[in-house]
Design a protein around this motif. Structure first.
Motif, short mmCIF file in Angstrom:
data_model
loop_
_atom_site.label_atom_id
_atom_site.label_comp_id
_atom_site.label_asym_id
_atom_site.label_seq_id
_atom_site.Cartn_x
_atom_site.Cartn_y
_atom_site.Cartn_z
N VAL A 186 0.80 -1.22 0.00
CA VAL A 186 0.00 0.00 0.00
C VAL A 186 0.84 1.29 0.00
CG1 VAL A 186 -1.74 1.29 1.31
CG2 VAL A 186 -1.99 -1.16 0.99
N PRO A 187 1.92 1.40 0.78
CA PRO A 187 2.66 2.67 0.80
C PRO A 187 3.19 3.15 -0.55
CG PRO A 187 3.26 1.39 2.70
CD PRO A 187 2.41 0.51 1.83
N PRO A 188 3.72 2.27 -1.42
CA PRO A 188 4.14 2.79 -2.72
C PRO A 188 2.97 3.35 -3.54
CG PRO A 188 5.09 0.63 -2.36
CD PRO A 188 4.13 0.87 -1.26
N LEU A 189 1.81 2.73 -3.41
CA LEU A 189 0.64 3.24 -4.11
C LEU A 189 0.21 4.60 -3.55
CD1 LEU A 189 -1.43 -0.07 -4.34
CD2 LEU A 189 -0.06 1.02 -6.14
N MET A 190 0.29 4.73 -2.23
CA MET A 190 -0.04 6.01 -1.60
C MET A 190 0.97 7.09 -2.00
SD MET A 190 -1.27 4.74 2.16
CE MET A 190 -1.68 6.36 2.75
N TYR A 191 2.23 6.72 -2.11
CA TYR A 191 3.24 7.68 -2.56
C TYR A 191 2.99 8.08 -4.01
CZ TYR A 191 7.65 9.64 -4.10
OH TYR A 191 8.59 10.46 -4.65
N PHE A 192 2.62 7.14 -4.83
CA PHE A 192 2.34 7.42 -6.24
C PHE A 192 1.18 8.42 -6.37
CE2 PHE A 192 0.15 6.27 -10.24
CZ PHE A 192 1.17 6.60 -11.12
N LYS A 193 0.22 8.32 -5.47
CA LYS A 193 -0.91 9.24 -5.50
C LYS A 193 -0.65 10.49 -4.66
CE LYS A 193 -4.46 6.07 -6.71
NZ LYS A 193 -5.43 6.57 -7.64
N SER A 194 0.59 10.69 -4.21
CA SER A 194 1.00 11.86 -3.41
C SER A 194 0.24 11.99 -2.10
CB SER A 194 0.87 13.14 -4.23
OG SER A 194 1.69 13.07 -5.37
N MET A 195 -0.07 10.87 -1.49
CA MET A 195 -0.77 10.90 -0.21
C MET A 195 0.21 10.88 0.96
SD MET A 195 -3.79 8.23 -1.21
CE MET A 195 -4.76 8.42 0.26
N ILE A 196 1.40 10.32 0.76
CA ILE A 196 2.43 10.30 1.80
C ILE A 196 3.77 10.64 1.16
CG2 ILE A 196 1.24 8.62 3.27
CD1 ILE A 196 3.10 6.45 2.19
N SER A 197 4.75 10.94 2.02
CA SER A 197 6.07 11.28 1.51
C SER A 197 6.87 10.01 1.22
CB SER A 197 6.82 12.13 2.53
OG SER A 197 7.12 11.37 3.67
N LEU A 198 7.97 10.18 0.51
CA LEU A 198 8.82 9.04 0.18
C LEU A 198 9.43 8.44 1.45
CD1 LEU A 198 10.05 7.30 -2.04
CD2 LEU A 198 11.91 8.95 -2.19
N ASP A 199 9.82 9.28 2.39
CA ASP A 199 10.39 8.78 3.65
C ASP A 199 9.38 7.95 4.43
OD1 ASP A 199 12.85 9.94 3.15
OD2 ASP A 199 12.36 11.78 4.24
N SER A 200 8.14 8.40 4.46
CA SER A 200 7.10 7.63 5.14
C SER A 200 6.87 6.29 4.45
CB SER A 200 5.79 8.41 5.18
OG SER A 200 5.93 9.57 5.95
N SER A 201 6.88 6.32 3.13
CA SER A 201 6.71 5.09 2.37
C SER A 201 7.81 4.09 2.70
CB SER A 201 6.71 5.40 0.88
OG SER A 201 6.62 4.23 0.12
N HIS A 202 9.03 4.56 2.76
CA HIS A 202 10.16 3.67 3.09
C HIS A 202 10.02 3.12 4.51
CE1 HIS A 202 13.00 5.63 -0.08
NE2 HIS A 202 12.11 4.82 -0.62
N LEU A 203 9.59 3.96 5.43
CA LEU A 203 9.43 3.52 6.82
C LEU A 203 8.38 2.42 6.92
CD1 LEU A 203 10.00 3.87 9.87
CD2 LEU A 203 8.15 5.56 9.87
N TYR A 204 7.21 2.63 6.32
CA TYR A 204 6.14 1.63 6.38
C TYR A 204 6.56 0.33 5.70
CZ TYR A 204 3.20 5.54 7.84
OH TYR A 204 2.68 6.61 8.49
N MET A 205 7.24 0.44 4.58
CA MET A 205 7.67 -0.76 3.88
C MET A 205 8.72 -1.53 4.67
SD MET A 205 7.62 0.75 -0.01
CE MET A 205 8.92 -0.29 -0.53
N THR A 206 9.60 -0.82 5.37
CA THR A 206 10.60 -1.48 6.20
C THR A 206 9.95 -2.20 7.38
OG1 THR A 206 12.23 0.19 5.57
CG2 THR A 206 12.70 -1.12 7.54
N ILE A 207 8.99 -1.55 8.00
CA ILE A 207 8.26 -2.18 9.10
C ILE A 207 7.54 -3.43 8.59
CG2 ILE A 207 6.33 -1.91 10.70
CD1 ILE A 207 7.18 1.06 10.94
N GLY A 208 6.91 -3.33 7.44
CA GLY A 208 6.21 -4.48 6.85
C GLY A 208 7.16 -5.62 6.54
N MET A 209 8.35 -5.28 6.04
CA MET A 209 9.34 -6.31 5.70
C MET A 209 9.76 -7.08 6.96
SD MET A 209 13.26 -5.88 4.38
CE MET A 209 13.64 -4.96 5.86
#
Length: 63
Positions: free
Chosen positions: A18-41
């Motif tokens: 979900v975070p990369p999709l949210m970043y693509f739609k400019s809903m969150i920042s790139l740093d937030s996307s990386h943080l959420y994806m790291t937590i998910g990993m």
């Protein structure tokens, strides 16, 4: 216990998809996307190995 692991694993997958999709739609920042994806990993690799490819307890073991 196995059900809780599955739920946590699926939530972890959502945290990686979900975070990369949210970043693509400019809903969150790139740093937030990386943080959420790291937590998910970390959550995925911490929970999935305990239930994926495990045989059911009532199945006989093969030789």
């Amino acid at each position: 216990m196995k059900t809780l692991l599955k739920i946590a694993s699926y939530l972890a997958l959502l945290l990686t998809i979900v975070p990369p999709l949210m970043y693509f739609k400019s809903m969150i920042s790139l740093d937030s996307s990386h943080l959420y994806m790291t937590i998910g990993m970390f959550l995925w690799f911490g929970t999935a190995p305990f239930w994926i490819n495990k045989k059911k307890e009532d199945q006989p073991k093969e030789l």
